[in-house]
Design an enzyme around this catalytic site. Structure first.
Site, PDB file in Angstrom:
ATOM      1  N   ARG A   1      28.714 109.519  43.836  1.00  0.00           N
ATOM      2  CA  ARG A   1      29.330 109.743  45.147  1.00  0.00           C
ATOM      3  C   ARG A   1      28.461 109.204  46.280  1.00  0.00           C
ATOM      4  O   ARG A   1      28.968 108.854  47.343  1.00  0.00           O
ATOM      5  CB  ARG A   1      29.645 111.236  45.325  1.00  0.00           C
TER       6      ARG A   1
ATOM      7  N   LYS B   1      19.104 113.936  32.764  1.00  0.00           N
ATOM      8  CA  LYS B   1      20.102 114.378  31.792  1.00  0.00           C
ATOM      9  C   LYS B   1      19.414 114.742  30.480  1.00  0.00           C
ATOM     10  O   LYS B   1      18.470 114.065  30.052  1.00  0.00           O
ATOM     11  CB  LYS B   1      21.104 113.252  31.518  1.00  0.00           C
TER      12      LYS B   1
HETATM   13  N1  BES Z   1      28.019 109.538  35.352  1.00  0.00           N
HETATM   14  C1  BES Z   1      28.078 110.948  35.431  1.00  0.00           C
HETATM   15  C2  BES Z   1      29.439 111.516  35.026  1.00  0.00           C
HETATM   16  C3  BES Z   1      29.815 111.359  33.568  1.00  0.00           C
HETATM   17  C4  BES Z   1      29.557 112.370  32.669  1.00  0.00           C
HETATM   18  C5  BES Z   1      30.476 110.224  33.126  1.00  0.00           C
HETATM   19  C6  BES Z   1      29.931 112.242  31.347  1.00  0.00           C
HETATM   20  C7  BES Z   1      30.859 110.100  31.803  1.00  0.00           C
HETATM   21  C8  BES Z   1      30.580 111.107  30.921  1.00  0.00           C
HETATM   22  C9  BES Z   1      27.802 111.398  36.871  1.00  0.00           C
HETATM   23  O1  BES Z   1      26.929 110.634  37.592  1.00  0.00           O
HETATM   24  C10 BES Z   1      27.189 112.775  36.774  1.00  0.00           C
HETATM   25  O2  BES Z   1      26.125 112.878  36.262  1.00  0.00           O
HETATM   26  N2  BES Z   1      27.897 113.793  37.309  1.00  0.00           N
HETATM   27  C11 BES Z   1      27.426 115.112  37.295  1.00  0.00           C
HETATM   28  C12 BES Z   1      27.661 115.700  38.660  1.00  0.00           C
HETATM   29  C13 BES Z   1      27.013 117.041  38.883  1.00  0.00           C
HETATM   30  C14 BES Z   1      25.507 116.896  38.890  1.00  0.00           C
HETATM   31  C15 BES Z   1      27.486 117.598  40.200  1.00  0.00           C
HETATM   32  C16 BES Z   1      28.197 115.890  36.241  1.00  0.00           C
HETATM   33  O3  BES Z   1      29.398 115.621  36.064  1.00  0.00           O
HETATM   34  O4  BES Z   1      27.608 116.702  35.558  1.00  0.00           O
HETATM   35 MN    MN Z   2      24.900 111.178  37.310  1.00  0.00          MN
END
Ligand code: BES
Ligand code: MN
Ligand code: ZN
Length: 461
Positions: free
Chosen positions: A323, A251
């Site tokens: 997931r 990230k």
């Molecule tokens: N934990 C994150 C989702 C999230 C984002 C929670 C912002 C709270 C605030 C999750 O694991 C994630 O990173 N999801 C990705 C999925 C994508 C790579 C398909 C996302 O939402 O960008």
């Molecule tokens: Mn994630």
């Protein structure tokens, strides 16, 4: 928090509807008719000093507004709004409210719960958390149960928030498993934990893949609450990523990602409340827990893993880790025999984009089950919005190297795509609800919220 039949000379909180007159005994004692000076508009606070007429210093009049506009949702807002005026050990007077708008027991239950949750603050590490002020409820009607329930709910929600707000170095997977064990012991709930070795034995390839980059082993925490004879156990599943760096799909900004275990913490809060009110129900609480980090062993984009279900998954993004741990938890819950499942997960940024921190994204594979949940949200005064599941979303997860891939890239509808991924691990006759709490689990400024705990408890009990 307890009930007294008579005020014990502490300062008084006196909520009052627009249509009501102040108790004549108060007017007589004050020797001054304050009926016209008290603002009864919703949320107005008028502090009246007693100037020696009472053995206490002041009465806080709290405007409840018009009777017809009043509701438990408004009461929750009200108690939060006035909490800054509430000092240690006051007397809440309620008999004059009657039972025609909402019953006094409901009023007290919601007041006590909101009193406890509105005083919650994120703890400064190394300092004791600020204690909740005591409150005595003055009434002649029986309120013990209302006070008990309000207290159990309020404390259960704050407990989950406390775990959620802990920094990830102090709320590791191992610590979370210890917390669950402590909870189980205190509340007489059965506790099991699948260690890394058992996860390997069970071929839980989803959670194990995510765990590869972490120095701390993964766990599948299982709590079993049995209080309804031989009835089938429902299951509540919570995402327990104690920190989400994104993995090799690192990230750009992982600030806030200590909250990626809020779903798991909520499950512990839910179990604590169910046990606290001795709900007549059978429920599994299941929390897959691990960090999502990077090192020389971490899983990588395009790795193909085999999940506990036997389905293979191509890892398109190591940041779509939630997931991967949840699909194993869903499979495990079904192996345990549960045919009604609810999961809570901070799953997608897409859900935050769609609904912000106001509504939780709700997905259901069964309309009847959804309608039940809709009622539960209403009773709990919580906001959720149904979003679609559709084969067309699942089609976007076709992979050349595996049964499906864990991300479709960026075609939009990320919350629905994630939900459809999870649904493909849910068996035909299993009723399932997925709550994407990515936006609602924590709020800027106040920290963890305990979002959807009350609704899920409502559903389970
Ligand atoms: N934990 C994150 C989702 C999230 C984002 C929670 C912002 C709270 C605030 C999750 O694991 C994630 O990173 N999801 C990705 C999925 C994508 C790579 C398909 C996302 O939402 O960008
Ligand atoms: Mn994630
Ligand atoms: Zn995550």
């Amino acid at each position: 928090m307890k009930q007294l039949n008579k005020a014990d000379n502490k300062n008084i909180i006196y909520p009052i509807f627009e249509e009501q007159k102040i108790d004549s005994k108060i007017i007589d004692t004050l020797q001054f008719d304050i009926n016209d000076t008290i603002n009864r508009n919703f949320g107005e606070v008028t502090k009246v000093y007693t100037l020696g007429k009472y053995p206490f210093t002041f009465i806080l009049f709290i405007g409840l507004g018009k009777k017809e506009a009043f509701s438990t949702a408004k009461l929750r807002k009200l108690v939060a709004k006035i909490s800054c005026h509430v000092q240690e050990h006051m007397n809440l007077v309620i008999d004059h409210l009657g039972d025609d708008v909402i019953s006094r027991s409901t009023f007290v239950r919601v007041w006590v719960e909101s009193h406890i949750t509105s005083q919650y603050q994120e703890q400064k590490i190394g300092h004791d958390p600020k204690p909740i002020t005591d409150l005595d409820i003055i009434s002649s009607v029986y309120l013990d149960r209302a006070i008990k329930f309000g207290t159990v709910y309020g404390e259960g929600i704050n407990y989950a928030r406390r775990l959620s707000d802990m920094p990830s170095n102090l709320m590791t997977p191992a610590i979370m498993a210890e917390e669950a064990a402590k909870l189980a012991k205190e509340y007489d709930i059965e506790y099991m934990v699948l260690s890394k070795a058992s996860l390997e034995e069970m071929k839980a390839g989803g959670i194990l893949a995510v765990n590869q980059g972490s120095q701390i082993p993964a766990y599948m925490i299982v709590l079993k609450y049995t209080h309804n004879g031989n009835a089938e156990h429902q299951a509540v599943i919570g995402k327990g990523i104690t920190f989400d760096s994104g993995g090799y799909n690192l990230k750009g900004n992982s600030y806030g990602m200590k909250y990626d275990m809020c779903g798991g913490a909520d499950v512990l809060g839910i179990m604590r409340i169910l046990a606290g009110i001795q709900a007549k129900t059978n429920v599994y609480g299941i929390i897959p827990v691990t960090e999502n980090l990077v090192n020389g062993k971490a899983y990588k984009p395009q790795d193909v893993i085999t999940t506990m279900s036997g389905k293979t998954v191509e890892v398109v993004s190591t940041d779509a880790e939630g997931r991967l741990i949840l699909c194993d938890a869903i499979t495990y819950a079904q192996k345990l025999g549960a045919t009604r499942l609810i999961d809570l997960a901070t799953l997608t940024g897409a859900c935050v984009n769609a609904l912000g921190d106001v509504y939780t994204g709700v997905f259901a594979n069964d309309d009847e089950y959804y309608h039940e949940f809709e009622q539960a949200m209403k009773a709990a005064d919580e906001k959720g919005w149904r979003l679609p599941l559709d084969q067309a979303y699942l089609d976007k997860l076709k992979s050349n190297s595996a049964d499906l891939k864990n991300s479709a890239g960026k075609p939009g509808a990320g919350a629905s795509i994630a939900a459809n991924f999870l649904e493909s691990f849910v068996e035909k006759d299993t009723q399932w609800i997925h709550l994407d709490i990515a936006g609602t689990a924590d709020q800027d400024g106040t920290g963890a919220t305990g979002a959807m705990i009350r609704s899920v408890v409502e559903m389970m009990k």
